[in-house]
Design an enzyme around this catalytic site. Structure first.
Site, PDB file in Angstrom:
ATOM      1  N   GLN A 133     -18.776 108.927  15.319  1.00  0.00           N
ATOM      2  CA  GLN A 133     -18.770 110.402  15.252  1.00  0.00           C
ATOM      3  C   GLN A 133     -20.134 110.948  15.649  1.00  0.00           C
ATOM      4  O   GLN A 133     -20.242 111.944  16.365  1.00  0.00           O
ATOM      5  CB  GLN A 133     -18.427 110.896  13.838  1.00  0.00           C
ATOM      6  CG  GLN A 133     -17.111 110.389  13.264  1.00  0.00           C
ATOM      7  CD  GLN A 133     -15.909 110.747  14.097  1.00  0.00           C
ATOM      8  OE1 GLN A 133     -15.872 111.799  14.730  1.00  0.00           O
ATOM      9  NE2 GLN A 133     -14.929 109.865  14.122  1.00  0.00           N
ATOM     10  N   TYR A 153     -12.394 104.423   9.415  1.00  0.00           N
ATOM     11  CA  TYR A 153     -11.305 104.531  10.402  1.00  0.00           C
ATOM     12  C   TYR A 153     -11.366 105.837  11.181  1.00  0.00           C
ATOM     13  O   TYR A 153     -12.151 106.711  10.883  1.00  0.00           O
ATOM     14  CB  TYR A 153      -9.933 104.250   9.791  1.00  0.00           C
ATOM     15  CG  TYR A 153      -9.382 105.161   8.708  1.00  0.00           C
ATOM     16  CD1 TYR A 153      -9.955 106.351   8.346  1.00  0.00           C
ATOM     17  CD2 TYR A 153      -8.206 104.777   8.056  1.00  0.00           C
ATOM     18  CE1 TYR A 153      -9.392 107.141   7.368  1.00  0.00           C
ATOM     19  CE2 TYR A 153      -7.635 105.569   7.075  1.00  0.00           C
ATOM     20  CZ  TYR A 153      -8.239 106.753   6.743  1.00  0.00           C
ATOM     21  OH  TYR A 153      -7.688 107.536   5.774  1.00  0.00           O
ATOM     22  N   GLU A 154     -10.536 105.888  12.227  1.00  0.00           N
ATOM     23  CA  GLU A 154     -10.552 107.046  13.140  1.00  0.00           C
ATOM     24  C   GLU A 154     -11.947 107.304  13.691  1.00  0.00           C
ATOM     25  O   GLU A 154     -12.342 108.441  13.880  1.00  0.00           O
ATOM     26  CB  GLU A 154     -10.027 108.294  12.419  1.00  0.00           C
ATOM     27  CG  GLU A 154      -8.606 108.185  11.921  1.00  0.00           C
ATOM     28  CD  GLU A 154      -7.592 108.078  13.061  1.00  0.00           C
ATOM     29  OE1 GLU A 154      -7.803 108.705  14.099  1.00  0.00           O
ATOM     30  OE2 GLU A 154      -6.611 107.320  12.887  1.00  0.00           O
ATOM     31  N   GLY A 155     -12.671 106.232  13.968  1.00  0.00           N
ATOM     32  CA  GLY A 155     -14.046 106.348  14.450  1.00  0.00           C
ATOM     33  C   GLY A 155     -15.008 106.379  13.289  1.00  0.00           C
ATOM     34  O   GLY A 155     -15.000 107.315  12.495  1.00  0.00           O
ATOM     35  N   ARG A 202      -8.648 114.300  14.090  1.00  0.00           N
ATOM     36  CA  ARG A 202      -9.823 113.926  13.292  1.00  0.00           C
ATOM     37  C   ARG A 202     -10.115 114.935  12.193  1.00  0.00           C
ATOM     38  O   ARG A 202     -10.710 114.602  11.179  1.00  0.00           O
ATOM     39  CB  ARG A 202     -11.034 113.712  14.208  1.00  0.00           C
ATOM     40  CG  ARG A 202     -10.955 112.346  14.865  1.00  0.00           C
ATOM     41  CD  ARG A 202     -12.144 112.019  15.722  1.00  0.00           C
ATOM     42  NE  ARG A 202     -12.080 110.614  16.145  1.00  0.00           N
ATOM     43  CZ  ARG A 202     -12.803 110.097  17.125  1.00  0.00           C
ATOM     44  NH1 ARG A 202     -13.670 110.844  17.784  1.00  0.00           N
ATOM     45  NH2 ARG A 202     -12.693 108.813  17.440  1.00  0.00           N
TER      46      ARG A 202
END
Lengths: 606, 606
Positions: free
Chosen positions: A450, A443-445, A296
Site C-alpha cells: 500500500q 492480505y489484499e496487499g 480495498r
C-alpha cells in the site's frame, strides 16, 4: 458473552451531519430510492441482523473453526442458518444492479452493510464479501452470456464466489503465476494448478461457488503481461441455469491460521478444471484490478470495525472492573476501589480506540462518496468521469487500507490491554479481535505494498506530487474557514501547518528519489503513516466543526454527543497526531541506514 | 521447521567488549568461578541445550497445549524429558547459593540462561522461571527450617514452585485479596480461597510443587496492610524431606489463552490447604515484592528474546523468498525475482527487529551488572549497599519491563509482516511468537503499571526527579566523550540533547502534577516510552563506540560484525529514535483531553 451494538448514532452523525449523504444521494441515479427514511430503515434492520444473528456466532465460530471432511468444508455451527437469513433479507444484492436482481442502491450503502457485518463477525462477512468481488469482475468484464448465467444467483446469494490469485511461490508478485489454461475445442479451457490462501474456496453455505482464476494461456508472454482471467465454477451451470456437473476443482487443505478461523482459507487444486475466459487474453491482471480501489476500501473496514468492537467491550469492562484509586482522589468512595475508567492511562487507551474507530469510519464514509460517483459514471459509460473519480479514490485507497488496518491492530491491542491479564484469556473475546484483525495488514496487499502504491505510483509516478497538492488544497481551505472559531482554532492551525509540510515532504522525497531510487521504498511506510495521520486529522476537524456548530445552537440531549466529539478531536490532535512528526523525520533520513548492510552481514549467529 | 540459534556472537560482544563482564566478575565474591573460560563453556552448553532440546518443542508445544485430566495437568509431549535434561544439567541452581546445592554463580549468569531458554521456548522456560521466584522468596524470608526443607529440592529442580497472587476480583490491586488463612494449633494454617492465572500451578514435570500464597489472617487490617505470605506445598514434606501427604490444593481449571499454550495457567483452589507462614504477619506484600526489580528484569527478557527469534526467522525468509525487483534495479537478474531482503521497506522491518533485539539485550546486560552488585551486597548483609543498588535497578526496571515488552510486540509483529500472508499461517511459527509475546505487556504488572511505577514512584515520589538527573549525568558524560569521533558525533550530539530534554520533561511534569494529580497517570505511558527510547539510544551509542574503536584497529573477519553494529546504531538513531519526540509532545499535553468526557458519555451506542 459480550455483544456488538451497531453504532448507529455515530454512523448517522457522519452520514447526515458531516458528509450530507441525503443531498449526495439526490445527485445519484442509484440514489433515487435511498431516501433518508429508506436509509434509516436499512441501517436499523442491518444493525439488528448483525447484533442478533452474526454477533452471537463470533466467538463460537472461532472456537469451532472450519473443518474439511471428504473434500467438503463444514462451516461452524449456525453459519449456514445465518447465511440463509442473509440471503432471505436480500442483503447480497443491496448495491447490485437491478437487472440482475439487485436493489440498485448506491455503492456506499453496501459499504455501510459491510462495516456492520464485519464488525459483528469478520469471518462470516468474508463469505459474501468474496462473492461481491466475483460479482464485480463478471459485471465489469463478463460477456452477456456469462452475466446472464452467473450474476443472478450470485446477486441472490444462492451462489458464492472467490478470487483465486495467490500461488505457493507468489502473492504480491503475480507475474510469477504458473497455473495453466489449455484451450479446448468447444471454446472452454482446462485449468491446472494450485492456488493457496483462497478465502471461501470451499464451504457449505451456497449451492455453487464461482471461482475467478488467474492463469496462463499456452505461449503467453512471461510475467504480468501473460496472465488471463477465467471463470471456474465448482459445478458447471446446466442449461436451465441450475447446478450441473461437478468440476475438477477441489479444496486440498484448509490453512491453520492465527485468526479468522470461521473463514475457510483453502488450498484449491485445479486438475484440468473447466474454465471460461473472462475479459481479453493476457489482460487478466488489469481486469482483476479494475475497481481494486473500491475493493480495498472494503478491506480498510477491517481497521475500523474491530477497533469499534474492541472499544465497545473495553469500555464496558473499564466501567465495571474496579482497581486502585484514581490519582486525583477517590471517585467511588463506597466501593472497594475505583473503576478503571477513572484512571487517566486507561482513558488514554480507550480514547485512542475511539479516535481510531470514529476517525477511521469518517475516512471510509468520505471515500465512499467518491466511490458512489465512480460507479455512477461507470454505469453511465462516462469514461472520463470514471478516470477522474478513480484517481481521487486511488490516492485515498492505500491510505485507508494501509493506515487504518495498522491502527486497527493498535486499537484492538489496546482494548486487550484495558482488560489486563484477562485480555489474554479467550473467553473475553478481546484476544480474538486482535488475532482476527491481524490479517488486515497482510492480505489484499500488505502495508508495504500500500505504501509503495501510494508514494511510488499514486503520488510520484502518476501525478508528480499533484495528488497531494490537490488533496491538501481542499484540506487547507477547510481548515482556514475555522481559524476564527475559538474551540477549533488550535486544530485548524495545526492542520494548516501539516498540509504545507505534507507538500514539502513530498517534494523532498521526490527530489531525493531522482538521485536514489531506493528512497521510494525507504520512505514509503513513513509517508503512508504520515498521510494517514493528516487525513484523519482532517476528518476530526470536520467532525469537530459540525459538533461545535450544533453545540452553539444546541441545548438538547444531543449536546453530550457533540461535546464528546469535540473532546475526542482534541484528544486526537494533542496525543496521537504528534506521531506524524516522527514519521516525517524518519522519512527524510538517508537510505544509507537501510541499505549499507550487506544481506550476509545482517546476522552473525551460529 | 525453523530453529533457534543462540546469538553467542552478540552476547559475547556485549559481555566482553561493551560491559566488561570479565572484570566485573572479578569484583564479585560469586564471580570467583565465573572465569572467561567457564562463562564461555556455560553459554555454549546452554545454547546447545536451547537449540537442540527446547527449540524443537516450541511449535509442537503450542499445537498440543496442556491438558487437565482428573485434576492433573499433562504438559505437551517431550516437555517432561526436556525438563529432566534441564535438571540433570544442574541448570536450575546456576545462580543459587552453594549451601543449598546451587553453583553460586552471579545472578547475571542466570539471566543469560533465562534469555536463551526464553528465546528458544518461552512456555517451557516459565516452569523453572516460576520456581526461581519461589526459591528467592524462601531464601529471603523463610526461616531456617523452611530453607532446609524446600531450597535443596527446588535448587535441584526436583520440586517446582509458583507465586499465587491474583484472584478473580483483583490482579494489580492486591489489597482486594480475599483468600483466608486460619491458624491451627500446631502453628500451621488452613488456607481457603481461589487463585487465578497461576503459571505452573499444576504440571507433571516435578514431584512436588511449592506454592507461595498471599492470604489474609483472621482480623487482619483491610487492604494491603493485612496480607501475609504462606508456603503451601502440593505434597506436605515428610520427615525425611521427601514427598508426603497430598495437600488440599488443586487445579480447578486451565485457562484457554491466546498463547504460551504449553505453559499451564491454572485456577488453583485452596480448600483448607495446610500452609506455613513465611515472613512477618501482614507484611506479605513487602515480602513478595522484595527483589521484585530482579524478577521484572526476567519478564523484560520476553521483549528481547522473541524479537531475536522472530528476527532470525524473518531474516532467513527474506533471503529465500523472491518477490518483485528492487527499485534501484535488479539485484539477482538470473532469478525470477529479487529476494525480499533487497527491498528497502523489508530492511526497515528487519533492522527495526534487530535494533530492538540487540538494543534490548544490551539494556538487560547493563541492568544485570547492577543486579549482581545488589545480590552481592545482600549476601554480605550490607543493607546500605542493597538499598543503593536496588534504587538504581528500581529506576531501570519499569523501563526495561514496560518499554522492552511493548517493543517486543512490535518486533514480533514486524517479523510476521515480513512473511506477508504466510506470516498468518501457523506452520511458519511467526504468529505464535506474536501470540506468545503478547502476554508480556500484561503480566507482572501491565505497561500502565510499569509507567506509573517509573514516573509516579521512582522518579517523582522517591527522588523528585533525582533518578533521571543521576542517570542522565552518566549518559551525558559518556556522550560527551564521543563528540570528536566523526562517525559517532551525530549520535552523541543527539543523545546529549535528549538527556537535557529528559530532565526538562521531568521537571515540567513534576510542576504540572503539583496542581493536577491526574498528570502523573496521564503522562506516565509517554514518559515510560520516552525513557525507553533514550535509554536504548545510550545503549546503541555504547555499542557503536566499541565497534568504531575496534574497526579503527581492525582488519580481521570481525570487521563485518562491527560495521553492522555501527550501521544498526545509525538506523536506530535516524529511524526509531525520532518517536521519542512524539511522546514528549503528547506527554506535555493537558489532562483535559483525557479527563473531560464523563464516563457515561464515552459512547452513544444502542
Amino acid at each position: 458473552m459480550p455483544v456488538y451494538k451497531a453504532p448507529l448514532r455515530d454512523m448517522k452523525f457522519l452520514l447526515n451531519d458531516v458528509f450530507d449523504y441525503p443531498r449526495h444521494y439526490q445527485t445519484l441515479a442509484s440514489g433515487e430510492n435511498a431516501t433518508p427514511d429508506i436509509v434509516d430503515a436499512i441501517l436499523s434492520e442491518c444493525g439488528r441482523f448483525c447484533e442478533e444473528v452474526l454477533s452471537p456466532l463470533y466467538q463460537s465460530g472461532d472456537e469451532e473453526g472450519c473443518h474439511l471432511e471428504n473434500g467438503e468444508v463444514i462451516t461452524p455451527k449456525g453459519y449456514k442458518e445465518a447465511y440463509e437469513q442473509y440471503v432471505m433479507g436480500g442483503w447480497q444484492g443491496l448495491s447490485a444492479p437491478e437487472e440482475f436482481g439487485g436493489q440498485g442502491l448506491p455503492a456506499s450503502m453496501g459499504l455501510l452493510k459491510q462495516e456492520m457485518m464485519g464488525t459483528a463477525n469478520w469471518s462470516f462477512s468474508m463469505y459474501p464479501g468474496l462473492s461481491l468481488g466475483a460479482m464485480n469482475t463478471i459485471y465489469l468484464h463478463g460477456d452477456e452470456q456469462q452475466q446472464q448465467t452467473y450474476l443472478a444467483p450470485l446477486t441472490e446469494g444462492r451462489w458464492g464466489g472467490t478470487m483465486c490469485l495467490t500461488e505457493p511461490q507468489c502473492g504480491t508478485d503475480l507475474g510469477q503465476v504458473k497455473t495453466r489454461a489449455e484451450p479446448q475445442a468447444d471454446g472452454s479451457y482446462k485449468l491446472t494448478g494450485t492456488k493457496i490462501f483462497i478465502s471461501s474456496g470451499e464451504h457449505d453455505l451456497t449451492e455453487n461457488i464461482v471461482h475467478i482464476v488467474l492463469a496462463r494461456l499456452p505461449d503467453a508472454p512471461k510475467g504480468t503481461k501473460g496472465i488471463s482471467l477465467f471463470i471456474v465454477p465448482k459445478f458447471l451451470p446446466d442449461a436451465q441455469g441450475g447446478v450441473g456437473e461437478r468440476n475438477a476443482v477441489s479444496c486440498g487443505a484448509l490453512e491453520k491460521k492465527m485468526g479468522i478461523k470461521a473463514s475457510a482459507t483453502c488450498v484449491m487444486n485445479f486438475d484440468g478444471a473447466t474454465g471460461y475466459l473472462i475479459g481479453p487474453e493476457n489482460q487478466g491482471l488489469e481486469c482483476m484490478f479494475t475497481f481494486m480501489n473500491t475493493a480495498r476500501i472494503g478491506t480498510a473496514i477491517q481497521g475500523v470495525g474491530p477497533a469499534e468492537l474492541s472499544y465497545q467491550w473495553a469500555l464496558d469492562y473499564a466501567k465495571e472492573r474496579r482497581s486502585m484509586r484514581a490519582l486525583s482522589g477517590k471517585k467511588e468512595p463506597d466501593e472497594v476501589a475505583d473503576s478503571l475508567i477513572h484512571h487517566a492511562d486507561v482513558r488514554r487507551m480507550l480514547l485512542t480506540q475511539k479516535a481510531i474507530a470514529e476517525g477511521g469510519r469518517s475516512m471510509l464514509y468520505y471515500a465512499a462518496k467518491i466511490a458512489d460517483h465512480m460507479v455512477e459514471a461507470h454505469t453511465a459509460g462516462d469514461t472520463a468521469k470514471v478516470e477522474k473519480y478513480d484517481d481521487k479514490l486511488g490516492f485515498l485507497t492505500p491510505i485507508l487500507k494501509g493506515f487504518l488496518t495498522e491502527l486497527g491492530c493498535e486499537a484492538t491491542n489496546l482494548g486487550m490491554q484495558v482488560f489486563g491479564g484477562h485480555g489474554y484469556i479467550r473467553e473475553h473475546g478481546m484476544e480474538q479481535i486482535v488475532r482476527d484483525t491481524r490479517i488486515a495488514t497482510l492480505y489484499e496487499g500488505t502495508t508495504g505494498i500500500q505504501a509503495l502504491d501510494l508514494l511510488g505510483r499514486k503520488v510520484l509516478l502518476m501525478t508528480q506530487g499533484g495528488a497531494v497538492r490537490e488533496f491538501t488544497l481542499k484540506v487547507a481551505n477547510f481548515a482556514r474557514k475555522h481559524l476564527t472559531n475559538k474551540q477549533l482554532r488550535p486544530m485548524a492551525v495545526e492542520l494548516l501547518k501539516l498540509t504545507a509540510q505534507w507538500n514539502l515532504l513530498t517534494v523532498r522525497v521526490m527530489l531525493a528519489a531522482r538521485k536514489d531510487r531506493d528512497v521510494v521504498s525507504a520512505a514509503a511506510n513513513d509517508f503512508l503513516m504520515y498521510s494517514g495521520y493528516v487525513t484523519m486529522a482532517y476528518m476530526w476537524l470536520r467532525q469537530a466543526a459540525v459538533a461545535s456548530d450544533r453545540l452553539e445552537n444546541g441545548g438538547d440531549e444531543s449536546d453530550a454527543f457533540y461535546r464528546t466529539k469535540l473532546a475526542t478531536a482534541e484528544f486526537y490532535y494533542e496525543r496521537l497526531l504528534p506521531r506524524a512528526q516522527a514519521h516525517a523525520t524518519s522519512m527524510l533520513s538517508p537510505t544509507r541506514n537501510l541499505m549499507q548492510v550487506a544481506p550476509e552481514e545482517m546476522a552473525f549467529t551460529g
